[in-house]
Design an enzyme around this catalytic site. Structure first.
Site, PDB file in Angstrom:
ATOM      1  N   SER A  66       2.117   1.660   2.267  1.00  0.00           N
ATOM      2  CA  SER A  66       1.886   1.752   0.820  1.00  0.00           C
ATOM      3  C   SER A  66       3.157   1.911  -0.012  1.00  0.00           C
ATOM      4  O   SER A  66       3.102   1.770  -1.235  1.00  0.00           O
ATOM      5  CB  SER A  66       0.941   2.913   0.510  1.00  0.00           C
ATOM      6  N   LYS A  69       3.935  -0.859  -2.218  1.00  0.00           N
ATOM      7  CA  LYS A  69       3.196  -1.072  -3.476  1.00  0.00           C
ATOM      8  C   LYS A  69       4.099  -0.928  -4.703  1.00  0.00           C
ATOM      9  O   LYS A  69       3.905  -1.608  -5.707  1.00  0.00           O
ATOM     10  CB  LYS A  69       2.016  -0.086  -3.568  1.00  0.00           C
ATOM     11  N   TYR A 194      -0.676  -9.437   1.730  1.00  0.00           N
ATOM     12  CA  TYR A 194      -0.665  -7.971   1.585  1.00  0.00           C
ATOM     13  C   TYR A 194      -0.335  -7.279   2.911  1.00  0.00           C
ATOM     14  O   TYR A 194       0.462  -6.339   2.950  1.00  0.00           O
ATOM     15  CB  TYR A 194      -2.033  -7.502   1.054  1.00  0.00           C
ATOM     16  N   TYR A 246      -1.380   9.657  -4.056  1.00  0.00           N
ATOM     17  CA  TYR A 246      -2.842   9.532  -4.127  1.00  0.00           C
ATOM     18  C   TYR A 246      -3.481  10.781  -4.718  1.00  0.00           C
ATOM     19  O   TYR A 246      -2.986  11.339  -5.676  1.00  0.00           O
ATOM     20  CB  TYR A 246      -3.438   9.199  -2.736  1.00  0.00           C
ATOM     21  N   VAL A 264       1.190   5.121   5.073  1.00  0.00           N
ATOM     22  CA  VAL A 264       0.522   5.669   6.261  1.00  0.00           C
ATOM     23  C   VAL A 264       1.326   5.542   7.552  1.00  0.00           C
ATOM     24  O   VAL A 264       0.910   6.064   8.589  1.00  0.00           O
ATOM     25  CB  VAL A 264      -0.891   5.079   6.505  1.00  0.00           C
TER      26      VAL A 264
HETATM   27  O1  DON Z   1      -3.884  -1.028   3.145  1.00  0.00           O
HETATM   28  C1  DON Z   1      -3.712  -0.122   3.950  1.00  0.00           C
HETATM   29  O2  DON Z   1      -4.621   0.606   4.303  1.00  0.00           O
HETATM   30  C2  DON Z   1      -2.327   0.081   4.508  1.00  0.00           C
HETATM   31  N1  DON Z   1      -1.681  -1.157   4.743  1.00  0.00           N
HETATM   32  C3  DON Z   1      -1.496   0.904   3.570  1.00  0.00           C
HETATM   33  C4  DON Z   1      -2.146   2.214   3.189  1.00  0.00           C
HETATM   34  C5  DON Z   1      -1.194   3.324   2.945  1.00  0.00           C
HETATM   35  O3  DON Z   1      -0.044   3.300   3.350  1.00  0.00           O
HETATM   36  C6  DON Z   1      -1.721   4.511   2.241  1.00  0.00           C
HETATM   37  N2  DON Z   1      -0.707   5.534   2.091  1.00  0.00           N
HETATM   38  N3  DON Z   1      -0.526   6.624   2.366  1.00  0.00           N
END
Ligand code: DON
Length: 310
Positions: A66, A69, A194, A246, A264
């Site tokens: 994330s 992003k 993505y 978040y 993550v």
């Molecule tokens: O879309 C997802 O679920 C992962 N590629 C990224 C999510 C993420 O890193 C949330 N952050 N803490």
């Protein structure tokens, strides 16, 4: 310029937070991420004068997840301008988990609440200029090469395909957004772009340099070249404050007060005007998906060196 820390202090502090490496869980909903070692910890600080200090496994690369992003948002703003981007994605925090679908139904016309949650980030990826997913990801990589001055940075095919094959929730978000005309073109191709974007691999030194560039109003520290327009860098940092962690963003703003973005994989990016960029890697996550060691270390740094922007 705020006071600097020494490499020795950084090393000592990383050891102090090491016991927290087992206080959380390594993400496993993307199967390839479950291979990460909770004890692979690293931290880097990139000062605005170009000095970089680091500790731990600095050369270890991890995927942005994330954290991408924020970078994708900067590129989408450069590509399309503010009106276009915020015509499709909102500016408000959600207070919901990053993959939540719930709020999409509550607004008409439908629009993800912000670009840091998955729904908004999927829409942002879709806006990056490029006909094919590889063209979009290639442009994002070139942007990152420019920011880090390292042209070898790429994405992990293993992590990208591991996520692509299991991203049923992100597919649902995308189909919903496609139905409501927030995204255009092929859902599978947007998901391809993505997941590759999220799988871009770099180390804490690269990431802290990106943080420093945001702190330096979007200008390269060494050449002074404006890589991200100042106004867009400011928009990105503001989202990092309001939505970067978040549904833990409020507490983080109070306790730490640094614009930050987590992923993550266990990475955390911080950016402090007048100070520089901070990056921490620690794969074990708390229940909200933020790195346990990352949060601890950034909180310690912020308190000790008075880094809160508030
Ligand atoms: O879309 C997802 O679920 C992962 N590629 C990224 C999510 C993420 O890193 C949330 N952050 N803490």
């Amino acid at each position: 310029m705020r006071k600097k820390l020494t490499k020795e202090i950084l090393e000592e502090w990383l050891e102090n937070v090491r016991p927290f490496a087992y206080d959380g869980q390594v993400a496993d909903y993307i199967p390839a991420l479950s291979k990460q070692d909770p004890e692979d910890l690293a931290v880097s600080i990139y000062y605005l004068d170009g000095e970089c200090i680091h500790a731990g496994k600095v050369e270890n690369c991890f995927t942005l997840q994330s954290i991408s992003k924020v970078i994708a948002l900067a590129l989408a703003l450069i590509d399309n301008g503010e009106d276009y981007v915020f015509g499709r994605v909102g500016m408000e925090p959600t207070g919901d988990p990053f993959h939540s679908i719930y709020r999409l139904e509550q607004h008409r016309p439908s629009k993800p609440l912000n670009p840091m949650i998955n729904a908004g980030a999927l829409a942002v990826s879709n806006m990056i200029r490029g006909v094919t997913p590889d063209e979009k990801v290639g442009r994002l990589l070139s942007f990152i090469h420019e920011m880090t001055d390292d042209h070898s940075i790429s994405f992990s095919r293993e992590v990208a395909s591991s996520e692509f094959e299991t991203a049923f929730l992100n597919r649902s978000l995308l189909y919903y957004l496609k139905q409501h005309k927030v995204v255009t073109g092929s859902v599978e191709e947007t998901l391809d772009a993505y997941t590759k974007q999220c799988s871009i691999e770099l180390n804490v030194r690269h990431l802290s340099k990106i943080g420093a560039l945001f702190a330096n109003e979007g200008k390269d520290l060494h050449s002074g070249r404006q890589i991200i327009p100042k106004h867009f860098a400011r928009i990105c940092k503001t989202f990092m404050v309001t939505c970067g962690m978040y549904d833990a963003s409020g507490a983080f703003a109070i306790k730490v007060g640094i614009p930050a973005k987590s992923g993550v994989s266990g990475g955390v990016l911080g950016s402090v005007n007048g100070f520089g960029g901070i990056a921490v890697y620690g794969p074990a996550l708390d229940t909200k998906g933020n790195s346990v060691v990352g949060l601890k270390l950034i909180e310690m740094l912020s308190n000790r060196y008075d880094l809160s922007i508030f």
